[in-house]
Design an enzyme around this catalytic site. Sequence first.
Site, mmCIF file in Angstrom:
data_model
loop_
_atom_site.group_PDB
_atom_site.id
_atom_site.type_symbol
_atom_site.label_atom_id
_atom_site.label_comp_id
_atom_site.label_asym_id
_atom_site.label_seq_id
_atom_site.Cartn_x
_atom_site.Cartn_y
_atom_site.Cartn_z
ATOM 1 N N PHE A 34 2.302 8.338 -0.994
ATOM 2 C CA PHE A 34 1.666 7.030 -0.818
ATOM 3 C C PHE A 34 0.214 7.034 -1.292
ATOM 4 C CE2 PHE A 34 4.822 6.956 2.797
ATOM 5 C CZ PHE A 34 5.785 6.411 1.997
ATOM 6 N N TRP B 102 0.845 -1.204 0.000
ATOM 7 C CA TRP B 102 0.000 0.000 0.000
ATOM 8 C C TRP B 102 0.882 1.257 0.000
ATOM 9 C CZ3 TRP B 102 -0.321 4.084 3.464
ATOM 10 C CH2 TRP B 102 -1.392 4.952 3.293
ATOM 11 N N HIS B 103 2.033 1.182 0.673
ATOM 12 C CA HIS B 103 2.903 2.357 0.756
ATOM 13 C C HIS B 103 3.584 2.676 -0.569
ATOM 14 C CE1 HIS B 103 2.458 1.951 5.129
ATOM 15 N NE2 HIS B 103 2.788 3.226 5.161
ATOM 16 N N GLY B 104 3.710 1.701 -1.440
ATOM 17 C CA GLY B 104 4.343 1.995 -2.722
ATOM 18 C C GLY B 104 4.537 0.744 -3.547
#
Lengths: 363, 493
Positions: free
Chosen positions: B493, B304-306
Site C-alpha cells: 500500500f 489510498w490502499h490501492g
Amino acid sequence: MSKRYLIILGLFATLVLSAAVSVNIVYDPAGIYRVSSNSSKEYANRLIQSHHGLFFKSHSWNDRKIKIELAQSVGEVDCVIIGSSHAMQLSSFRKKSSLAEMCEKIFNLAVSGALLEDHIALSFAATNSNQKPNKIIFCIDPWVFHIGKGLAWQNAYPDVYMNALKELEQVDTLTTNSDKFNSAKLSNLLSLEYTIRSIKKAMFLAANGKESIKDAPSFDEEVGLEDSVLLPDGSIIYSAKKIDNSKVFPIPLIEPTYLTEGTYYDLNALDLYRRHIRSLINKGVTPVFLLTPYHPNVWANINSKNRLTMEVVEPLIRKLANQLEIDVLGSFDPKVIGCKPNEFMDFQHATIDCIIRIKNTKL
Amino acid sequence: MIGKKGHHRIAISWLVGASLFFYGWWNPAYLGLILFSILFNYSIGVMLVKKVWSHEKSLLFIGISGNIVLLGYFKYANFFVDNLNLAIGLDFNLKTIILPLAISFFTFQQIAYLVDAYKGKTREYNFLHYCLFVTFFPQLIAGPIVHHKEMMPQFAKDWVYKLNYDHLAIGITIFAVGLFKKVVLADQFALYATPVFNGAASGEQSMFFEAWFGALAYSLQLYFDFSGYSDMAIGLSRMFNIRLPLNFNSPYKASNIIDFWRRWHITLSAFLREYLYIPLGGNRHGKFIRYRNIMATMLLGGLWHGAGWNFIIWGGLHGAYLVLNHSWRTLIGTSAVPLGKFAHIFMIFLTFIAVTAAWVFFRAENMDAAMSILSGMIGLNGISLPNQFYPFLSHMVRSDYIIFNGLAPLIGGGAGKVTICWLVGGLFVVWILPNVQQWLTHYSLALDSSRNERQISWLSWRPTKVWAVMAGLVLGFALLNLKKTSQFLYFQF
C-alpha cells in the site's frame, strides 16, 4: 532483572534453534548431512535380487542414492526409464505392465522431482556400465529445461554429473552450483518443515527400532502394503493408504504450482539437453521421449502456471524430438491418452490404469 | 554504542543511514525518490515555520500538491490511464510504473507534517531528526503514520541514544510475538484463503463452505499479518527507546463499525479524520454534509490502499457502514438502553461479518471474483459436502445444488477439518485472548496507552524467568518458520 530476562530469552530461543539443528543432523530424513547408516548400495543389490521388492520409506532412504547404484548395474534390459515421480510406476515387473509393445524388460531409474541434472547424471551412469540399455525413455516434465532449478542431485551424485558434463564438453560453461547448495544445506538446518520430517523419523524409529532393509511379501498390487514398495525393476507401488486416499479425496480445482515457477524454459538448458541426447545416440542408445498427463482440473484452470508451462513446453519437446528424429510417447493432456478424471492420484500423478494406456498413443 | 559515548549526531546519522539502506535493499532506484521527498517537504516545512514567505497558504498548497502529484504519478497514473482508455475508447499506453515501497506512508506522514507546520504545531526542525522522522526503519514500510510532534521530542532526548535493558526486553518480547503472528498464523491462514480467491479469479464458482472458509481465512490472515507487523514495528522501535503510536487494538472485538475504525489502522483513521474529514467540514454542516464527508473520506481511504476499483468499493462499503451506524445512533439517540451481554456479543459478530464481507472486495482480483465469493457465501453457488456423506444423503438430493466433492474443493480434498480447526483457533485468539497492549499493560507499550480496555493481572507480562522462557520459545519457533514466509500484505500500500 531485564538483563537476566534477555539472557534467558536468548538462551531459550537458541535452544529451540539448536534442538531443530540437532534433530535435523541426527535423523536427517533426506540423507543430506550424514551418510545413511543403511547403505544405498546394499539396498540396490538386495532390490535387484528380491522376489517381490523391498519396502521403501521416503524418510529413510534417499531415492537418488539408490537409483544411481541401480544405474551402475543396469544389466541386460531393453528400456531404462529416467524421469520424475510421474514415471516411477512404469514397470515390466508388475501385472499391469507398461510400454509392453516397446520394452520387454524395463529398469526404472525415476527419482522424485527429477531435473535436467538428474536426467544427465543417471543416463550417463546407465550407459557407462558394462551393458548399455537399448533404449532410454526420458519422461520429460514441464520443468525439465532449466539448469540449477533444484539441488537434490548435488547430494547424491555431483561427481557423476560433473563427469557427464566433461563428456559433453560443457564443464567450462556450466557451474555446478556448489556454493548455492552449501548455503541451501545450511538454511535447511533451520527449516521447520525439515524438522517435522526429522521428528517423524525419530518417532518412527522409537516405535519400530532401527530400520533395516525389509523384503516385501507377495501382495496385491491394486491394494498395496502399509508402506510403498520398490519392485526389483526399480518401479514403485505406492502404500495402501496413498492408493486409498487417491480414491477418496477429490482433486483440487486449483492446484499448487510445482516446479513451474519463473520462466517456461531456458535456452542454455535446452541446448545442453540436445547435446546430451545426441551423445546418447552416438553411443548407440535409442532415446525416446515420454510425456505423462496432468489431471483435467489443471487443464480447466486457465490461470494454472503448470498448464501454461505445459502448453509452451510440449510443442518444444515435439520440435526437439523432430530435430533429433526420436519418438514421443504420450502427452501432458489426458484427453490425448484417454485418461479419465478418476484415474489420478493427485493433480500431476496418474494412476497405473492411466499410465498403461500410454503405450497406444505414439503420435 | 555510539550513543553511549554521547555522539548523538553520529548515532542519528547511523540510524538514518541504516534505515535508508534498509529501504534501498528492496530497490535502490527509489532511494533518490525518498531523499527528494524528504528534502522537498523539509524545505517547505522550514519555510512555513520561519514564515519566509507571506503567502503561507500558497506554500502549503505547493507542498501538498507536490506530494499528491508524486503519489498520483507512481500509484495512480496507470489506473487513471486504463480507465480513461476504457471510458472514451482511447488506446493510450503508459509504461507500467513500479510502485515505490512505502510511498503512501511517507507521503501521508509528510503531508501531515506540512499541515502541522502551517498551523504552527511543529517546533523543532533539525534536518537529521527530520530525516529520522521520515525514514525510521521500524515504521517506514507499513506505518504507523507518525506525527512530527510525536517523534521529534523523543529524538531530542539524550537517554534515547543509550542502551536500556528494560526497553530492550520489552521490545524483543513484542517483536517475538509479532513475528510469531506473521510467520506462524498469518501465513497459515493464507494457505486457506489464497486458493479460494485465486479460484474465483479464474472463473470458479465458490461453493458455500469454501467461500466462507476463504473469506474468514483472509480476514484472519490480514488481521495477524497487520497485527504482527504493528507489534514488530512497536517492538523494534522500543529496542531503540522510541515509542510509536498504537496502530492496532483488537479491531475484531469492535461492537460497531465506528468502533472498528478506532481500532483498525488507528493512525490512518486519525490522519483521514484530521486532514480530510474535518477540513471537508466534518459534522459541522448538518447530517447530509456529514454523511457526504464520511463517504468521500472512506472512498479516498479505499483508494489510498490501492489503485483499483475493488479498493474504492471496499472504501465505499465502509463509508456506507459508517453512515448507517451514525444514522442508527441519531435515530435511537443517547437514551438507548445499554446493550446486554448477548446483544453485545451479537453486535461484535455482526460487525465482524460486515467487515469480512467487505474484505472480499479488498482481496479479490476483480469484481467478478468478489461477486462469485459473495454469491457463494449466501449459498447461490451450491454446497459441496464431504464424500463420506454421499451414502446417507445422495438419495435425498435430486439437484446439482448439493454435490459430494469435499467440504472445500478449491482448498483441496481433506482440508475441511483442518481448515475449520485453524479458523476456530484464529477466532478464539482474536475474540477471546487479550491483546499485546493488555498483556504488557504495566509498561505503556505505545505513545497513547490509555486505550487498554481491561487488565488481566495474572497474565500481565513482567520480566520474569517464566515469561523469558515463553518469549524465547516463541521467538525460536517463529525463527524456524522464517524459511516459508511471504511478504507483508500492507507492504503493497
